[in-house]
Design an enzyme around this catalytic site. Structure first.
Site, short mmCIF file in Angstrom:
data_model
loop_
_atom_site.label_atom_id
_atom_site.label_comp_id
_atom_site.label_asym_id
_atom_site.label_seq_id
_atom_site.Cartn_x
_atom_site.Cartn_y
_atom_site.Cartn_z
N ASP A 183 3.06 -0.21 -1.90
CA ASP A 183 3.90 -1.40 -2.03
C ASP A 183 5.20 -1.06 -2.77
O ASP A 183 5.15 -0.57 -3.91
CB ASP A 183 3.11 -2.46 -2.81
CG ASP A 183 3.70 -3.85 -2.64
OD1 ASP A 183 4.80 -3.97 -2.09
OD2 ASP A 183 3.04 -4.81 -3.08
N ASP A 184 6.32 -1.31 -2.14
CA ASP A 184 7.63 -1.12 -2.76
C ASP A 184 7.98 0.33 -3.06
O ASP A 184 8.85 0.60 -3.88
CB ASP A 184 7.76 -1.90 -4.10
CG ASP A 184 7.84 -3.41 -3.90
OD1 ASP A 184 7.73 -3.88 -2.76
OD2 ASP A 184 8.01 -4.12 -4.91
N CYS B 185 7.82 -7.65 1.22
CA CYS B 185 6.41 -7.35 1.52
C CYS B 185 5.81 -8.06 2.72
O CYS B 185 5.32 -7.42 3.66
CB CYS B 185 5.56 -7.70 0.29
SG CYS B 185 6.23 -7.13 -1.27
N HIS C 232 -1.59 -10.48 1.33
CA HIS C 232 -0.33 -11.23 1.26
C HIS C 232 -0.04 -12.11 2.47
O HIS C 232 1.09 -12.54 2.67
CB HIS C 232 0.84 -10.23 1.05
CG HIS C 232 1.99 -10.82 0.26
ND1 HIS C 232 3.22 -10.24 0.17
CD2 HIS C 232 2.08 -11.97 -0.44
CE1 HIS C 232 4.02 -10.98 -0.57
NE2 HIS C 232 3.35 -12.04 -0.95
N ASP D 168 5.87 -0.45 2.43
CA ASP D 168 6.14 -1.71 3.14
C ASP D 168 7.59 -2.16 3.06
O ASP D 168 8.00 -3.09 3.75
CB ASP D 168 5.22 -2.82 2.63
CG ASP D 168 5.55 -3.26 1.21
OD1 ASP D 168 6.10 -2.45 0.44
OD2 ASP D 168 5.26 -4.42 0.87
N ASN D 169 8.36 -1.53 2.19
CA ASN D 169 9.80 -1.82 2.09
C ASN D 169 10.40 -0.80 1.13
O ASN D 169 9.67 0.00 0.53
CB ASN D 169 10.08 -3.26 1.61
CG ASN D 169 9.34 -3.64 0.36
OD1 ASN D 169 8.41 -4.45 0.40
ND2 ASN D 169 9.71 -3.07 -0.78
CA LIG Z 1 6.59 -4.65 -0.98
#
Ligand SMILES: [Ca+2]
Length: 487
Positions: A46-47, A86, A154, A294-295
């Site tokens: 994540d991130d 996300c 999410h 995811d980003n």
């Molecule tokens: Ca994210």
């Protein structure tokens, strides 16, 4: 020179020069036996920013296990997430669809931030993935796979909208939330889908433990393990000893947060343990391992004049999470499949989150689900260095506001990448920006006025695509718009 040294020497940017695609030279022809189903291990961080791992050039963060994984497979230097944050990316991964089809454009509402500064009214945003979507887990289930989602979901909460509702047999720790439970990264987690561990247990370690258990219990059947770590998303909470280590380390290339570095290393240690487990159980050959984010990384704030928000540093890319500049959507990615994918290979062809679903299907010898549109393309041909993708371009639609201190990280926008060119359109004022990523990966030279024909070509492509997927473009003025009004 090994790849890491090459990336360092080239400042990462140069790796995208061969934009036309992967080396076409073939490895060795290992044809997929019909009916032979590989396991899928999909590790989603994540991130995690484009340069937040050693194999993409970071010298501050230490990721020896992930780096080793990358040398055993193919690295994609132009891998993209469908969203700059996300939820949209996750919805696109699970559904195989671009965001206008599932309606999840952003996290939360589309008009986040100061309303009197918003010129237009963005379309409504959905926060859950419809249960009537034929998810990747459902497609694999019908072919005999057992699947588990371990970590951040999410896209809604079970039983109606969580991982189980979308065909996963097991859900550990995932629901509508975008960050760990109220307890943060240390047990007691206060996460309704995760039992607490011993006090002080670290969430990343726990998810690793669960992954090891799942692999051990399902070593004799085809499995799909979706491991979307909560790390390295905020809150930035890490194990103390690891943090201390990075406090003693000299920051490099703007990467300087010791606790964040420790979070990255905990992820890396978990990856190492999981890969060792695959070796131990003799599953390495038959397990395709994907590693990506995811980003983009939480960075790019300095360009907005905000100094204290940056967690990582995405240079040479512009911007960060929440923006359609490369820093927000370009992510690290590697895929390992022994015997099929050449160790140490690199691919510069742009690939995007929606490509995983059709890739899984092709790898498992499955046909596409009926009545469910898949927008992506299988990347198996790239992985086997046999052929290029058929599509001409990839697209983003982000018709939403995301706040930054006193302003916005982004205003509603869309983007297209075709070959080495990328165009971003901002819907508030129809502003167009055109970049040639081949020689300007940092998106510093807007070519929109210099190359009006190229700009029109990409803009037309983007508009045609939006029409084809019924993407809502915000136009209606916001009656509350009043930038002169005191805060
Ligand atoms: Ca994210």
């Amino acid at each position: 020179m090994n790849r890491r040294d090459f990336l360092k020497a080239a400042g990462v940017a140069a790796v995208s020069t061969a934009i036309s695609g992967c080396d076409a030279q073939e490895l060795r022809s290992v044809d997929i036996t019909p009916g032979a189903k590989p396991n899928f291990l999909f590790i989603l961080i994540d991130d995690m920013g484009y340069k937040d791992v050693g194999f993409m050039g970071s010298t501050y963060y230490e990721t020896p296990n992930i780096d080793r994984l990358s040398t055993q497979g193919m690295v994609f230097t132009s891998a993209y997430s469908c969203g700059p944050n996300c939820a949209p990316t996750r919805a696109s991964l699970i559904s195989g669809q671009y965001s206008p089809r599932h309606g999840i454009y952003t996290v939360g509402s589309s008009n986040r931030g100061i309303k009197r500064l918003q010129k237009i009214i963005p379309p409504a945003n959905k926060t859950t993935l419809d249960s009537n979507v034929t998810s990747i887990a459902e497609s694999l289930k019908s072919a005999g796979y057992i699947s588990a989602s371990m970590g951040k979901w999410h896209l809604g909460t079970d039983p109606e909208l969580g991982p189980v509702s979308q065909g996963f047999d097991i859900n550990i720790g995932g629901d509508k939330r975008g960050s760990p439970g109220r307890g943060g990264y240390f047990s007691p987690y206060k996460n309704p889908n995760l039992t607490d561990g011993p006090d002080g247990q670290y969430l990343t370690d726990r998810l690793t433990e669960e992954a090891l258990k799942f692999i051990g219990a399902n070593k004799d059947k085809p499995f799909f393990l979706y491991l979307p770590h909560y790390a390295v998303h905020t809150p930035i909470q890490a194990k103390k000893k690891l943090t201390e280590k990075y406090k003693r380390k000299t920051p490099t290339d703007g990467q300087r947060n010791p606790a964040y570095a420790a979070m990255v290393e905990s992820v890396d240690q978990g990856v190492g343990r999981i890969l060792a487990k695959l070796d131990e159980l003799n599953l390495t050959e038959n397990t395709v391992v994907f590693f990506t984010s995811d980003n983009g990384g939480v960075g790019g704030y300095r360009e907005l004049g905000i100094k204290d928000k940056e967690i990582t540093h995405n240079a040479p890319l512009r911007g960060g999470k929440g923006m359609l500049y490369e820093g927000g959507i370009r992510v690290p990615m590697t895929v390992r499949w022994p015997g099929r994918v050449k160790p140490g290979s690199t691919c510069d062809t742009p690939v995007i989150s929606i490509d995983f679903y059709p890739t899984f299907l092709e790898m498992a010898g499955l046909s596409k689900p009926s009545g469910h549109t898949l927008d992506g393309e299988s990347i198996l041909g790239l992985l086997k260095r046999k052929n290029q993708l058929k599509r001409k371009a990839i697209f983003w639609h982000f018709p939403a506001y995301l706040p930054a201190k006193g302003g916005f990280r982004t205003t509603p926008a869309g983007a297209v990448r075709q070959g080495s060119y990328k165009l971003i359109e901002f819907f508030e004022d129809n502003r167009i920006e055109l970049y040639n990523l081949n020689d300007d990966i940092g998106e510093q030279k807007n070519l929109a006025h210099k190359m009006p024909e190229k700009a029109k070509e990409l803009h037309d492509l983007l508009k045609n695509w939006r029409n084809s997927v019924n993407a809502p473009v915000p136009k209606e003025p916001n009656p509350e718009y009043n930038p002169g009004k005191p805060a």
